[in-house]
Scaffold this active site. Structure first.
Site, PDB file in Angstrom:
ATOM      1  N   CYS A   1      56.049  48.262  34.905  1.00  0.00           N
ATOM      2  CA  CYS A   1      54.938  47.572  34.236  1.00  0.00           C
ATOM      3  C   CYS A   1      55.431  46.365  33.440  1.00  0.00           C
ATOM      4  O   CYS A   1      54.914  45.258  33.592  1.00  0.00           O
ATOM      5  CB  CYS A   1      54.213  48.571  33.333  1.00  0.00           C
TER       6      CYS A   1
ATOM      7  N   CYS B   1      52.483  44.953  35.617  1.00  0.00           N
ATOM      8  CA  CYS B   1      51.320  44.540  34.816  1.00  0.00           C
ATOM      9  C   CYS B   1      51.575  43.289  33.969  1.00  0.00           C
ATOM     10  O   CYS B   1      50.750  42.366  33.958  1.00  0.00           O
ATOM     11  CB  CYS B   1      50.891  45.648  33.866  1.00  0.00           C
TER      12      CYS B   1
ATOM     13  N   LYS C   1      52.518  39.978  35.855  1.00  0.00           N
ATOM     14  CA  LYS C   1      51.361  39.712  36.732  1.00  0.00           C
ATOM     15  C   LYS C   1      50.192  39.138  35.935  1.00  0.00           C
ATOM     16  O   LYS C   1      49.610  38.108  36.269  1.00  0.00           O
ATOM     17  CB  LYS C   1      50.996  41.025  37.446  1.00  0.00           C
TER      18      LYS C   1
ATOM     19  N   TYR D   1      46.158  45.832  46.221  1.00  0.00           N
ATOM     20  CA  TYR D   1      45.962  45.066  45.009  1.00  0.00           C
ATOM     21  C   TYR D   1      47.154  44.214  44.588  1.00  0.00           C
ATOM     22  O   TYR D   1      46.971  43.111  44.108  1.00  0.00           O
ATOM     23  CB  TYR D   1      45.270  45.887  43.930  1.00  0.00           C
TER      24      TYR D   1
ATOM     25  N   GLU E   1      46.453  40.231  44.151  1.00  0.00           N
ATOM     26  CA  GLU E   1      46.688  39.675  42.805  1.00  0.00           C
ATOM     27  C   GLU E   1      47.739  38.561  42.867  1.00  0.00           C
ATOM     28  O   GLU E   1      47.545  37.478  42.299  1.00  0.00           O
ATOM     29  CB  GLU E   1      47.167  40.771  41.848  1.00  0.00           C
TER      30      GLU E   1
ATOM     31  N   HIS F   1      24.090  39.422  24.158  1.00  0.00           N
ATOM     32  CA  HIS F   1      23.688  38.228  24.881  1.00  0.00           C
ATOM     33  C   HIS F   1      24.263  36.975  24.222  1.00  0.00           C
ATOM     34  O   HIS F   1      24.305  36.907  22.992  1.00  0.00           O
ATOM     35  CB  HIS F   1      22.156  38.157  24.888  1.00  0.00           C
TER      36      HIS F   1
ATOM     37  N   GLU G   1      26.476  42.400  29.814  1.00  0.00           N
ATOM     38  CA  GLU G   1      25.089  42.846  29.643  1.00  0.00           C
ATOM     39  C   GLU G   1      24.424  43.153  30.982  1.00  0.00           C
ATOM     40  O   GLU G   1      23.467  43.905  31.044  1.00  0.00           O
ATOM     41  CB  GLU G   1      24.258  41.837  28.843  1.00  0.00           C
TER      42      GLU G   1
END
Ligand code: FAD
Ligand code: NA7
Length: 623
Positions: free
Chosen positions: A162, A167, A170, A301, A305, A573, A578
């Site tokens: 990671c 992670c 990346k 992925y 990515e 908002h 939302e």
């Protein structure tokens, strides 16, 4: 039982208790009426082991005994069990030790011979979390971590995948690409800059790697602070309780318990030229030069990515897809993420697999020729690239750890380790966590959570297990995709289409309207189980800041949120999130997700917000 002298003062009482513990193989402080105490005493009877008991309710100063025991062991409750001078704990702990075989070792006196309470093999996300937690609970812990260099010679520091090659680099490189897009948007918002904007790979790579270096250092300091012994060496089992470090002079270490946390490494293709000329994600993040024109092989992925951020840096990127995008993820969402990449210049070479890679010219980067064949016909594809990035999956690092020598079962098909719901392997004193587990999520927070909870169960008497259900995650493609729970395919397989209600909505983030980009490319989808009060069993979001949005919905799903509760939640908002709580979500009808419906959906969507009349007009013009 020799009588205990009364009123000899606290210190004297303490030393008498200690004497009892030291002079008896098994010492149990009990209460005659307590069913847990009876259970423990019965166990020793069954094992034919003499058990010395003090019934605290039958002696005059039993309460003071209990207070002393609390001071000495941190445990006030009974039974309070000691074997060969070691504190075992209460009934649950004693039963657990019986089940995992450690009670037998304690009784034989072997346990004292082990140098460590726990040895963790692998200093990545799971291993570090677990070892620190065990050390904080007072255990003597060692971590062995070693990075085998890639065929290109790349290696890195402490912290595992990671931090070094996953992670962290990346996400930072994805952020680099996001900033590039933001800069283009900025002109539309009135920012004026005349210089040609270009990206410098070396500056980014150096900055990212400096940050990683600081994390490596931080991990070393954290281990030292918590008194975890860290050895930078490759570990291998040679006997059930013995591991070796073959770096330089061979050294042996023994422990009562072991945790395997060795993670995974990228798989190669096994075709001519793959290891000689291609790189994997293990090399990409510290590549000394810009990769230039890049072919990414694989479509899951890691592939999407990496391909996504390289394209975002302005590079010419092609992704070679063997079958589908993002296997295992919701295919509707996966295809939308892919379409967005395609619209932004990433080329997809579909239904091809590579056959060989040849070097045309050495250099930084050089030139490579890739030959691939169609999976559907005899067609052959040939292409020239500066860099070929292989991202066709990852292999569990379980084949060279000597697991065969200690009898730990490994799935021969994928090298993964099956465990029970306590992360225990078939060998009772060996546990496994993280990416090497069979059928579990390959994600950093999952490895960390499993590691921490395992240490607490082993050494704190805790019972909480790692929950592998409804784990939120995000794919950092250029248009980010966050999900939690089931894909539509999996939900249909489990519950049947008739029992599902799927709500969805295309949307256009307010931030994208002024720059006029990606109209109606963002998408929200909620899958509900009609058989269970319309409970949300699948959450999907394609849009900006997907990780931030999905995290909160992950909490809601952990609490068992229903569609009614989402509808009853007032949105913030103007945000993208939302859309997922908006009562205006549409029930899923196949026709709705066709592109021809885009205008209609946009209009309806913007009617649901007050004060966005202009948006309606923009929507119509763009569609
Ligand atoms: P690792 O972190 O892989 O640690 C294992 C360690 O053990 C390594 O240091 C290894 O060298 C060492 N080791 C192996 N064998 C031995 C041995 N015999 N002796 C000593 N040491 C040994 N997850 C996310 O949650 N979010 C993301 O955005 C994300 N992005 C990713 C991007 C990429 C490109 C990749 C490859 C992965 C990504 N992941 C992401 C997954 C994440 O990195 C892993 O799930 C996580 O690192 C697994 O932790 P682990 O403890 O199981 O193993
Ligand atoms: P995955 O999720 O195992 O995906 C592997 C991808 O590579 C997938 O698209 C495969 O296609 C493709 N693949 C596999 N073999 C080949 C060959 N021989 N040729 C072409 N394409 C191939 O791996 P990732 O590396 O993306 O991610 C693994 C984990 O690491 C992930 O869970 C993260 O947590 C980090 P297929 O769909 O099988 O046809």
């Amino acid at each position: 039982m020799p009588p205990i002298e009364k009123d000899t003062g606290k210190n004297e009482l303490k030393s008498q208790i200690q004497q009892l513990i030291d002079s008896n193989q098994v010492m149990v402080f009990s209460k005659s009426y307590c069913p847990y105490c009876v259970k423990v005493k019965d166990l020793f009877k069954e094992l034919n082991v003499e058990c010395n008991v003090v019934e605290l309710d039958l002696i005059e100063d039993g309460t003071t005994y209990q207070e002393m025991l609390l001071e000495m062991t941190g445990q006030k409750s009974v039974p309070n069990v000691f074997i060969n001078k070691m504190h075992v704990g209460g009934c649950d702990k004693t039963m657990q030790a019986h089940e995992d075989g450690s009670l037998k070792q304690l009784l034989s006196g072997d346990a004292e011979a082990y140098e460590y309470d726990l040895i963790v093999i692998g200093g990545g996300s799971g291993g570090l979390a677990c070892s620190k937690e065990a050390a904080m609970l007072g255990k003597k812990v060692m971590v062995l971590d070693y990075v085998v260099p890639t065929p290109k010679g790349t290696t890195w520091g402490l912290g595992g995948t990671c931090v070094n090659v996953g992670c962290i680099p990346k996400k930072l490189m994805h952020q680099t690409a996001v900033l590039g897009t933001a800069m283009q948007d900025a002109r539309k918002f009135g920012w004026e800059f005349s210089e040609t904007v270009k990206h410098n790979w070396d500056t980014m790579k150096t900055a990212v790697n400096n940050y990683i270096g600081s994390l490596n250092w931080g991990y070393r300091v954290a281990l030292r602070d918590k008194s975890v012994e860290y050895i930078n060496a490759y570990a291998e089992f040679i006997e059930p309780h013995k591991a070796t470090n073959k770096r330089g002079k061979e050294t042996f270490y023994t422990a009562a318990k072991f945790i395997l946390a060795t993670g995974e490494r990228p798989r190669y293709l096994g075709i001519p030229g793959d290891k000689e000329y291609c790189i994997t994600s293990d090399d990409l993040f510290s590549l000394p030069h810009s990769p230039g024109k890049t072919l990414v092989i694989g479509a899951s992925y890691v592939a999407l990515e990496c391909g996504g951020f390289l394209a975002g840096l302005g590079l010419d990127v092609t992704v070679m897809v063997r079958s589908i995008l993002l296997r295992g993820f919701d295919q509707d969402m996966a295809n939308r993420a892919g379409e967005h990449m395609e619209e932004h210049g990433v080329k997809f070479l579909r239904k091809y697999v590579p056959v060989k890679v040849e070097e045309l010219e050495a250099g930084t980067p050089g030139r490579l020729k890739v030959t691939a064949k169609s999976t559907e016909s005899d067609e052959i594809f040939e292409g020239e690239y500066n860099t070929v990035l292989i991202a066709v999956g990852r292999d569990a690092c379980t084949d060279k750890v000597g697991l065969d020598k200690i009898g730990v079962k490994v799935n021969p098909k994928n090298g993964k380790i099956p465990v029970n719901d306590e992360e225990q392997t078939n060998v009772p004193h060996v546990y496994a966590i993280g990416d090497i587990l069979e059928g579990k999520w390959e994600l950093t927070p999952v490895a960390i959570q499993a590691g921490k909870l395992l240490a607490r169960r082993l050494y704190k008497g805790a019972t909480l297990k790692c929950d592998y259900i409804n784990v939120p995650t995000t794919v950092f493609t250029p248009m980010e995709y966050g999900s939690c729970g089931l894909s539509e395919e999996k939900a249909t397989e489990l519950y049947g289409q008739d029992n599902l209600e799927v709500y969805h909505s295309l949307f256009w983030p307010l931030e994208f309207t002024v720059p006029g980009r990606d109209n109606n490319r963002c998408y929200g989808k909620i899958i509900c189980n009609k058989l269970d009060n319309d409970r949300v069993i699948g959450f999907h979001y394609l849009g900006p800041n997907a990780g931030e949005v999905t995290q909160g919905f992950g909490v809601a799903m952990k609490c068992g949120a229903t569609k009614e509760q989402l509808d009853g939640t007032i949105g913030i908002h103007p945000t993208c999130a939302e859309v997922e709580v908006d009562a205006g979500h549409y029930r899923y009808q196949k026709s709705r997700i066709q592109k021809s419906c885009v205008v209609e959906t946009t209009v309806l969507k913007y009617y649901s917000f007050s004060g966005l009349v202009t948006q309606i007009r923009v929507g119509i013009v763009f569609c």
